[in-house]
Design a protein around this motif. Sequence first.
Motif, PDB file in Angstrom:
ATOM      1  N   GLN A 155      -2.356  18.148 -19.080  1.00 22.16           N
ATOM      2  CA  GLN A 155      -2.064  16.957 -18.317  1.00 22.16           C
ATOM      3  C   GLN A 155      -0.612  16.543 -18.538  1.00 22.16           C
ATOM      4  OE1 GLN A 155      -4.008  14.807 -16.345  1.00 22.16           O
ATOM      5  NE2 GLN A 155      -5.749  16.226 -16.346  1.00 22.16           N
ATOM      6  N   VAL A 156       0.034  16.188 -17.451  1.00 25.87           N
ATOM      7  CA  VAL A 156       1.387  15.669 -17.515  1.00 25.87           C
ATOM      8  C   VAL A 156       1.438  14.371 -16.723  1.00 25.87           C
ATOM      9  CG1 VAL A 156       2.474  17.912 -17.847  1.00 25.87           C
ATOM     10  CG2 VAL A 156       2.122  17.052 -15.537  1.00 25.87           C
ATOM     11  N   GLN A 157       2.355  13.513 -17.102  1.00 24.04           N
ATOM     12  CA  GLN A 157       2.601  12.285 -16.364  1.00 24.04           C
ATOM     13  C   GLN A 157       3.822  12.475 -15.482  1.00 24.04           C
ATOM     14  OE1 GLN A 157       2.474   8.647 -18.694  1.00 24.04           O
ATOM     15  NE2 GLN A 157       1.172   9.640 -20.218  1.00 24.04           N
ATOM     16  N   LEU A 158       3.714  12.051 -14.231  1.00 24.63           N
ATOM     17  CA  LEU A 158       4.735  12.316 -13.240  1.00 24.63           C
ATOM     18  C   LEU A 158       5.225  11.016 -12.610  1.00 24.63           C
ATOM     19  CD1 LEU A 158       2.868  15.231 -11.426  1.00 24.63           C
ATOM     20  CD2 LEU A 158       4.537  15.433 -13.270  1.00 24.63           C
ATOM     21  N   VAL A 159       6.528  10.931 -12.412  1.00 25.90           N
ATOM     22  CA  VAL A 159       7.140   9.776 -11.776  1.00 25.90           C
ATOM     23  C   VAL A 159       8.131  10.263 -10.737  1.00 25.90           C
ATOM     24  CG1 VAL A 159       8.476   7.673 -12.069  1.00 25.90           C
ATOM     25  CG2 VAL A 159       6.872   8.378 -13.852  1.00 25.90           C
ATOM     26  N   GLU A 160       7.879   9.905  -9.478  1.00 30.49           N
ATOM     27  CA  GLU A 160       8.771  10.293  -8.394  1.00 30.49           C
ATOM     28  C   GLU A 160       9.855   9.244  -8.176  1.00 30.49           C
ATOM     29  OE1 GLU A 160       4.521  11.481  -6.978  1.00 30.49           O
ATOM     30  OE2 GLU A 160       5.475   9.796  -8.017  1.00 30.49           O
ATOM     31  N   SER A 161      10.973   9.695  -7.647  1.00 26.29           N
ATOM     32  CA  SER A 161      12.047   8.797  -7.275  1.00 26.29           C
ATOM     33  C   SER A 161      12.879   9.461  -6.183  1.00 26.29           C
ATOM     34  CB  SER A 161      12.927   8.438  -8.476  1.00 26.29           C
ATOM     35  OG  SER A 161      13.561   9.591  -9.009  1.00 26.29           O
ATOM     36  N   GLY A 162      13.748   8.686  -5.566  1.00 21.48           N
ATOM     37  CA  GLY A 162      14.673   9.229  -4.589  1.00 21.48           C
ATOM     38  C   GLY A 162      14.349   8.937  -3.144  1.00 21.48           C
ATOM     39  N   GLY A 163      13.208   8.339  -2.877  1.00 17.76           N
ATOM     40  CA  GLY A 163      12.869   8.000  -1.511  1.00 17.76           C
ATOM     41  C   GLY A 163      13.717   6.857  -0.999  1.00 17.76           C
ATOM     42  N   GLY A 164      13.618   6.622   0.289  1.00 20.77           N
ATOM     43  CA  GLY A 164      14.376   5.548   0.889  1.00 20.77           C
ATOM     44  C   GLY A 164      14.347   5.618   2.394  1.00 20.77           C
ATOM     45  N   LEU A 165      15.187   4.807   3.002  1.00 27.23           N
ATOM     46  CA  LEU A 165      15.309   4.744   4.454  1.00 27.23           C
ATOM     47  C   LEU A 165      16.530   5.536   4.878  1.00 27.23           C
ATOM     48  CD1 LEU A 165      14.519   3.584   7.227  1.00 27.23           C
ATOM     49  CD2 LEU A 165      15.905   1.574   6.656  1.00 27.23           C
ATOM     50  N   VAL A 166      16.315   6.508   5.736  1.00 24.97           N
ATOM     51  CA  VAL A 166      17.382   7.407   6.171  1.00 24.97           C
ATOM     52  C   VAL A 166      17.291   7.608   7.680  1.00 24.97           C
ATOM     53  CG1 VAL A 166      18.428   9.685   5.877  1.00 24.97           C
ATOM     54  CG2 VAL A 166      17.281   8.594   3.960  1.00 24.97           C
TER      55      VAL A 166
ATOM     56  N   LYS B 278      13.463  14.258  10.053  1.00 24.47           N
ATOM     57  CA  LYS B 278      12.911  13.877  11.337  1.00 24.47           C
ATOM     58  C   LYS B 278      12.007  12.666  11.154  1.00 24.47           C
ATOM     59  CE  LYS B 278      12.679  18.732  12.768  1.00 24.47           C
ATOM     60  NZ  LYS B 278      11.778  19.815  13.237  1.00 24.47           N
ATOM     61  N   PRO B 279      11.835  11.866  12.192  1.00 23.56           N
ATOM     62  CA  PRO B 279      10.932  10.720  12.067  1.00 23.56           C
ATOM     63  C   PRO B 279       9.533  11.110  11.598  1.00 23.56           C
ATOM     64  CG  PRO B 279      12.242  10.485  14.033  1.00 23.56           C
ATOM     65  CD  PRO B 279      12.552  11.855  13.479  1.00 23.56           C
ATOM     66  N   GLU B 280       9.063  12.281  11.981  1.00 21.65           N
ATOM     67  CA  GLU B 280       7.741  12.715  11.574  1.00 21.65           C
ATOM     68  C   GLU B 280       7.649  13.076  10.099  1.00 21.65           C
ATOM     69  OE1 GLU B 280       9.261  16.064  14.418  1.00 21.65           O
ATOM     70  OE2 GLU B 280       9.563  13.911  14.138  1.00 21.65           O
ATOM     71  N   ASP B 281       8.786  13.099   9.403  1.00 23.74           N
ATOM     72  CA  ASP B 281       8.778  13.287   7.961  1.00 23.74           C
ATOM     73  C   ASP B 281       8.454  12.002   7.210  1.00 23.74           C
ATOM     74  OD1 ASP B 281       9.514  16.041   8.048  1.00 23.74           O
ATOM     75  OD2 ASP B 281      11.621  15.461   8.313  1.00 23.74           O
ATOM     76  N   THR B 282       8.401  10.897   7.920  1.00 27.31           N
ATOM     77  CA  THR B 282       8.092   9.621   7.294  1.00 27.31           C
ATOM     78  C   THR B 282       6.721   9.678   6.634  1.00 27.31           C
ATOM     79  OG1 THR B 282       9.464   8.343   8.815  1.00 27.31           O
ATOM     80  CG2 THR B 282       7.690   7.174   7.703  1.00 27.31           C
ATOM     81  N   ALA B 283       6.682   9.403   5.349  1.00 22.67           N
ATOM     82  CA  ALA B 283       5.445   9.486   4.589  1.00 22.67           C
ATOM     83  C   ALA B 283       5.716   9.059   3.159  1.00 22.67           C
ATOM     84  CB  ALA B 283       4.894  10.915   4.604  1.00 22.67           C
ATOM     85  N   VAL B 284       4.644   8.876   2.420  1.00 22.86           N
ATOM     86  CA  VAL B 284       4.747   8.760   0.977  1.00 22.86           C
ATOM     87  C   VAL B 284       4.697  10.168   0.411  1.00 22.86           C
ATOM     88  CG1 VAL B 284       3.728   7.863  -1.140  1.00 22.86           C
ATOM     89  CG2 VAL B 284       3.684   6.488   0.947  1.00 22.86           C
TER      90      VAL B 284
ATOM     91  N   VAL C  29       9.386   7.742   1.874  1.00 20.77           N
ATOM     92  CA  VAL C  29      10.476   8.254   2.693  1.00 20.77           C
ATOM     93  C   VAL C  29      10.271   7.739   4.104  1.00 20.77           C
ATOM     94  CG1 VAL C  29      11.541  10.307   3.704  1.00 20.77           C
ATOM     95  CG2 VAL C  29      10.837  10.313   1.299  1.00 20.77           C
ATOM     96  N   THR C  30      11.254   7.037   4.615  1.00 28.39           N
ATOM     97  CA  THR C  30      11.189   6.508   5.966  1.00 28.39           C
ATOM     98  C   THR C  30      12.396   7.001   6.742  1.00 28.39           C
ATOM     99  OG1 THR C  30      10.062   4.512   5.188  1.00 28.39           O
ATOM    100  CG2 THR C  30      11.027   4.445   7.387  1.00 28.39           C
ATOM    101  N   VAL C  31      12.136   7.625   7.872  1.00 29.13           N
ATOM    102  CA  VAL C  31      13.191   8.197   8.697  1.00 29.13           C
ATOM    103  C   VAL C  31      13.238   7.438  10.007  1.00 29.13           C
ATOM    104  CG1 VAL C  31      14.134  10.277   9.730  1.00 29.13           C
ATOM    105  CG2 VAL C  31      12.775  10.430   7.636  1.00 29.13           C
ATOM    106  N   SER C  32      14.364   6.846  10.286  1.00 25.86           N
ATOM    107  CA  SER C  32      14.541   6.087  11.516  1.00 25.86           C
ATOM    108  C   SER C  32      15.169   6.966  12.583  1.00 25.86           C
ATOM    109  CB  SER C  32      15.409   4.859  11.273  1.00 25.86           C
ATOM    110  OG  SER C  32      16.723   5.226  10.877  1.00 25.86           O
ATOM    111  N   SER C  33      14.860   6.666  13.831  1.00 25.28           N
ATOM    112  CA  SER C  33      15.408   7.419  14.944  1.00 25.28           C
ATOM    113  C   SER C  33      16.584   6.723  15.584  1.00 25.28           C
ATOM    114  CB  SER C  33      14.318   7.687  15.979  1.00 25.28           C
ATOM    115  OG  SER C  33      13.783   6.470  16.464  1.00 25.28           O
TER     116      SER C  33
END
Length: 123
Positions: free
Chosen positions: A1-12, A87-93, A119-123
């Motif tokens: 078992q490992v503990q994981l922490v994501e970072s780096g997402g945002g509005l692009v 792409k906008p369709e990449d918008t997701a957690v 991750v939020t991708v605007s058009s």
Amino acid sequence: QVQLVESGGGLVQAGGSLRLSCAASGRTFSIYTMGWFRQAPGKEREFVVAINWNGTFTNYADSVKGRFTISRDNAKNTVYLQIDSLKPEDTAVYYCAARPGQPVGDSRGYNSWGQGTQVTVSS
């Protein structure tokens, strides 16, 4: 078992890039297959990419081939996801996950999960 922490997402804006990071704890990080998954609103979680323990094998979903790049640095207990030509369709957690075995093209065997980064991708 490992503990994981994501970072780096945002509005692009569409066409832009992001680099996601997943920091792991645990001395056995290097033995794990690491994967990235994503879940958009109203959709099921989907497999994005996986990388084996030493980075010699990767498996990308067709939808992200040529735009997403996974890498890992076992010395830093970190896995990365470089996302280009967003792409906008990449918008997701986006979720990082660890699997104590070989890569597969779905979520089977992943028993450690991070909390996700938006991750939020605007058009």
